[in-house]
Structures are given as C-alpha cells and as structure tokens.
Write an enzyme that holds these catalytic residues in place. Structure first.
Site, PDB file in Angstrom:
ATOM      1  N   ARG A   1     -12.038   9.025  -7.605  1.00 58.98           N
ATOM      2  CA  ARG A   1     -11.836   9.105  -9.296  1.00 58.98           C
ATOM      3  C   ARG A   1     -11.582  10.181  -9.527  1.00 58.98           C
ATOM      4  O   ARG A   1     -10.919  10.607 -10.195  1.00 58.98           O
ATOM      5  CB  ARG A   1     -12.793   8.353  -9.560  1.00 58.98           C
ATOM      6  CG  ARG A   1     -12.400   6.879 -10.700  1.00 58.98           C
ATOM      7  CD  ARG A   1     -13.916   6.612 -10.536  1.00 58.98           C
ATOM      8  NE  ARG A   1     -14.768   6.198  -8.965  1.00 58.98           N
ATOM      9  CZ  ARG A   1     -13.832   5.492  -8.123  1.00 58.98           C
ATOM     10  NH1 ARG A   1     -12.958   4.329  -8.399  1.00 58.98           N
ATOM     11  NH2 ARG A   1     -15.027   5.478  -6.969  1.00 58.98           N
ATOM     12  N   THR A   2     -12.791  11.540  -9.054  1.00 57.83           N
ATOM     13  CA  THR A   2     -12.603  12.911  -9.808  1.00 57.83           C
ATOM     14  C   THR A   2     -11.312  13.205  -9.842  1.00 57.83           C
ATOM     15  O   THR A   2     -10.597  14.053  -9.654  1.00 57.83           O
ATOM     16  CB  THR A   2     -13.716  13.551  -9.223  1.00 57.83           C
ATOM     17  OG1 THR A   2     -14.833  12.669  -8.912  1.00 57.83           O
ATOM     18  CG2 THR A   2     -14.137  15.008  -9.794  1.00 57.83           C
TER      19      THR A   2
ATOM     20  N   LYS B   1     -14.401  25.632  10.452  1.00 58.29           N
ATOM     21  CA  LYS B   1     -14.337  26.458  11.553  1.00 58.29           C
ATOM     22  C   LYS B   1     -15.501  27.947  10.989  1.00 58.29           C
ATOM     23  O   LYS B   1     -15.324  28.651  11.487  1.00 58.29           O
ATOM     24  CB  LYS B   1     -12.933  27.398  11.556  1.00 58.29           C
ATOM     25  CG  LYS B   1     -12.085  26.746  11.482  1.00 58.29           C
ATOM     26  CD  LYS B   1     -10.651  27.664  11.538  1.00 58.29           C
ATOM     27  CE  LYS B   1      -9.471  26.380  11.408  1.00 58.29           C
ATOM     28  NZ  LYS B   1      -8.511  27.457  10.754  1.00 58.29           N
TER      29      LYS B   1
ATOM     30  N   ARG C   1     -15.538  19.947  -5.674  1.00 57.69           N
ATOM     31  CA  ARG C   1     -16.881  19.148  -5.130  1.00 57.69           C
ATOM     32  C   ARG C   1     -17.787  19.651  -3.690  1.00 57.69           C
ATOM     33  O   ARG C   1     -16.836  19.736  -3.214  1.00 57.69           O
ATOM     34  CB  ARG C   1     -16.775  17.804  -4.855  1.00 57.69           C
ATOM     35  CG  ARG C   1     -17.733  17.354  -4.408  1.00 57.69           C
ATOM     36  CD  ARG C   1     -17.080  15.208  -4.724  1.00 57.69           C
ATOM     37  NE  ARG C   1     -17.393  14.995  -6.108  1.00 57.69           N
ATOM     38  CZ  ARG C   1     -17.330  13.675  -6.569  1.00 57.69           C
ATOM     39  NH1 ARG C   1     -16.649  12.353  -4.581  1.00 57.69           N
ATOM     40  NH2 ARG C   1     -17.361  13.242  -7.135  1.00 57.69           N
TER      41      ARG C   1
ATOM     42  N   HIS D   1     -23.310  16.453 -11.940  1.00 57.63           N
ATOM     43  CA  HIS D   1     -21.222  15.892 -12.096  1.00 57.63           C
ATOM     44  C   HIS D   1     -21.102  16.373 -13.765  1.00 57.63           C
ATOM     45  O   HIS D   1     -20.798  14.774 -13.944  1.00 57.63           O
ATOM     46  CB  HIS D   1     -21.065  14.675 -11.441  1.00 57.63           C
ATOM     47  CG  HIS D   1     -20.157  13.804 -10.672  1.00 57.63           C
ATOM     48  ND1 HIS D   1     -18.570  14.938 -11.197  1.00 57.63           N
ATOM     49  CD2 HIS D   1     -19.681  13.397 -10.226  1.00 57.63           C
ATOM     50  CE1 HIS D   1     -17.665  13.783 -11.254  1.00 57.63           C
ATOM     51  NE2 HIS D   1     -18.473  12.970 -10.337  1.00 57.63           N
TER      52      HIS D   1
HETATM   53  N1   CP Z   1     -17.155   8.748 -10.018  1.00 59.02           N
HETATM   54  C1   CP Z   1     -17.333   9.248  -9.663  1.00 59.02           C
HETATM   55  O1   CP Z   1     -16.989  10.684  -8.823  1.00 59.02           O
HETATM   56  O2   CP Z   1     -16.127   9.030  -8.881  1.00 59.02           O
HETATM   57  P1   CP Z   1     -15.246   9.443  -7.111  1.00 59.02           P
HETATM   58  O3   CP Z   1     -16.648   9.371  -6.133  1.00 59.02           O
HETATM   59  O4   CP Z   1     -14.282   8.200  -6.998  1.00 59.02           O
HETATM   60  O5   CP Z   1     -15.127  10.962  -7.326  1.00 59.02           O
END
Ligand code: CP
Length: 305
Positions: A51-52, A80, A101, A129
């Site tokens: 999603r993100t 590396k 991320r 998040h």
């Molecule tokens: N909600 C969320 O962060 O989903 P993903 O881990 O798929 O990005």
C-alpha cells in the site's frame, strides 16, 4: 524545506488544511492532474510494502509527476554496505522528494538530516508511520465528519504496531477523544505511549483484553495484525497471532454507525465475511491513502494549485 517524520510535524491547523486539500483532490482530480509535471518522487523501501509504496507512486503519477526507486534493500547498494546518509545524498541528485521505509527506527530522520530534498517517513521499525496516520485521519474525517469527541478502540498488537502509536499521538490533540486499548497482556502499548503520551496528557483510556467488552461503546474500531517481523521468537508469534478474530457474530455487538478500520495487510484478525458489512471501510481507507499522499506531496513541494 520540510520533512515528515511524525504526524506531530503538522499542527492541528495544518492537518486540517491538508485533509481539506485531500477532500478537494478526491472531488476534483482533474484540477491536480498536472500539478507536479517535471517533478520526481523517489521511493526508497528497505522493508516490504504494498500500500504505502504503491499509493505514493499512484499519488505522484496522478499529479503528473514521475517515480523512481527501489522496493527491497537487497536490490539497492545497502546490500554492499552503503549508509542511509550516503544514499539520500545521491537520491537528492535524482529526485525532488523521497518516501523512505526502513526497519531501523530513526533511519528516515538520519536521512532527512543529510537530504537536499523533502524526506517522508514511510514507516520506521516499530516507531512511527505518519502517512498511515494521515490516511486514518482522512478516513475518519471524511466518513464521520469529525476527529473530535470519538471513542476509538485500538485492537491487536499495540506493542509493535507503529500505526497505532502514530495514531494515538495524532488523535490526542482533538477534544473529547477517548481510547479503549484492546490487546493481550503481552502486546499492550509500550510505556512511552502509555505513560508519556496518555497518562501525561490526561487522556481518558482503559485497557481491556476481550474485544466483546469494548465493541458496544465504540465509534471507531481500529484493527491491527500481530507484527510477526518484530517478534524475537516464532513461538510467541504463533501463540498471539489469532488472539482476535473479528467476525459477523462480534459485529452484532457493535453500534450501527461504528466504522472498522485496518491499516492492512490483514492476516486472520478480520474474517472475510465482515468485508460486506457497510461498517467495514478498510479498503476505502486504502483509497484515501492516495488522496492524502497527493495532498502531502503538494504541501511538501509547496505546489499551489
Ligand atoms: N498499511 C501499510 O503500511 O501497508 P504496507 O505495509 O503494504 O505498505
């Protein structure tokens, strides 16, 4: 130049503006279709995501911009031994904004300190998040019409669930918000949330183990999965993973106008039979994630439409 590391990086007034912009984007997508022409978004994902990453990419494409990036640390030069600081200095040469991320808490902040472009924390370990929080706030705001005077049940892995931590931080700023924290003893919110956020700010909350005890009083039920990747041993995960399963029978205990949110991915904690219940809005929530990320990109790039 502005980064987004935590939902608290925006004041309540700025958040209000961002959510209204996201609502306008939803209603008038064509108005924004060329807003980021000539701009590039880099997605640097050192941890899995559906999603993100894809909603960030969809957001930039919807704005007429372009995207580049990597979806796996193993396919980047991190494998590396390259540091996050060096990587962002290089990415700053190729893109105008970066969503990152990382499994290590604070890694996007380290990147932001060396970056020449805005960095967005797209999830750092069990910490925060913030763009999921923006998605959650937009979903509640759009479907309930307010963010104040709500009773919110947070259910599942409240210890490792970074979406829960970010959401609590964000919601305590609205009057009349109270929480019911629904988790097994082992997965309760950590003390930096329990003591330093909830108790310190006199936020009304109670902790319960049984979902059935909380359901009748909730405006919002925010379900989460047990975070397998953050457990130290598999046995503990297996013991905890099916602790909560929301099904049709339990939904009968909930108010008619309660909303069920989930950041997704779901594992077993919501039975698929609940998906057809009009109160289940978790797939709609994923759609709101695109609008709010479009609004965020416009805001951080200071693009006026
Ligand atoms: N909600 C969320 O962060 O989903 P993903 O881990 O798929 O990005």
């Amino acid at each position: 130049m502005r980064h987004l590391m935590s939902p608290l990086d925006f004041s309540v007034e700025e958040l209000d503006k961002l959510l209204k912009l996201a609502n306008d984007i939803e209603k008038n997508p064509e108005k924004y279709a060329h807003a980021c022409e000539g701009k590039k978004l880099a997605t640097c994902f050192y941890e899995p995501s559906t999603r993100t990453r894809l909603s960030f990419e969809a957001a930039m494409l919807n704005l007429g911009g372009k995207v580049l990036g990597f979806s796996d640390a193993a396919s980047s030069s991190a494998s590396k031994g390259e540091s996050v600081s060096d990587t962002i200095r290089v990415v700053s040469c190729y893109a105008d904004i970066c969503a990152m991320r990382h499994p290590k808490e604070g890694a996007p902040l380290v990147a932001a300190q060396k970056s020449r472009i805005p960095v967005i924390n797209a999830g750092d370990g069990g910490h925060q998040h913030p763009t999921q929080t923006l998605t959650d706030l937009l979903t509640i705001y759009s479907l309930k019409g307010r963010l104040d005077h709500l009773t919110i049940g947070l259910c599942g892995d409240l210890k490792f669930g970074r979406t829960v931590h970010s959401l609590i931080h964000a919601l305590i700023r609205y009057p009349g918000v109270r929480f019911v924290l629904i988790s097994p003893e082992e997965l309760r919110v950590p003390s930096n949330i329990h003591d330093d956020v909830l108790v310190r700010n006199n936020i009304p909350f109670r902790e319960v183990v049984r979902l059935e005890d909380a359901l009748p009083e909730l405006d919002i039920l925010y379900m989460t999965r047990v975070q397998r990747e953050r457990f130290f041993n598999e046995e503990d995960y297996i013991r905890m993973k099916d602790f909560y399963i929301l099904n049709k029978e339990k939904m009968e205990l909930a108010p008619e106008n309660m909303l069920v949110l989930h950041p997704l991915p779901r594992v077993n904690e919501i039975s698929v039979e609940v998906d057809d219940d009009p109160r289940a809005v978790y797939f709609q929530q994923a759609q709101y994630g695109v609008y709010v990320r479009m609004a965020l990109i416009l805001t951080l790039l200071e693009v006026e439409v």
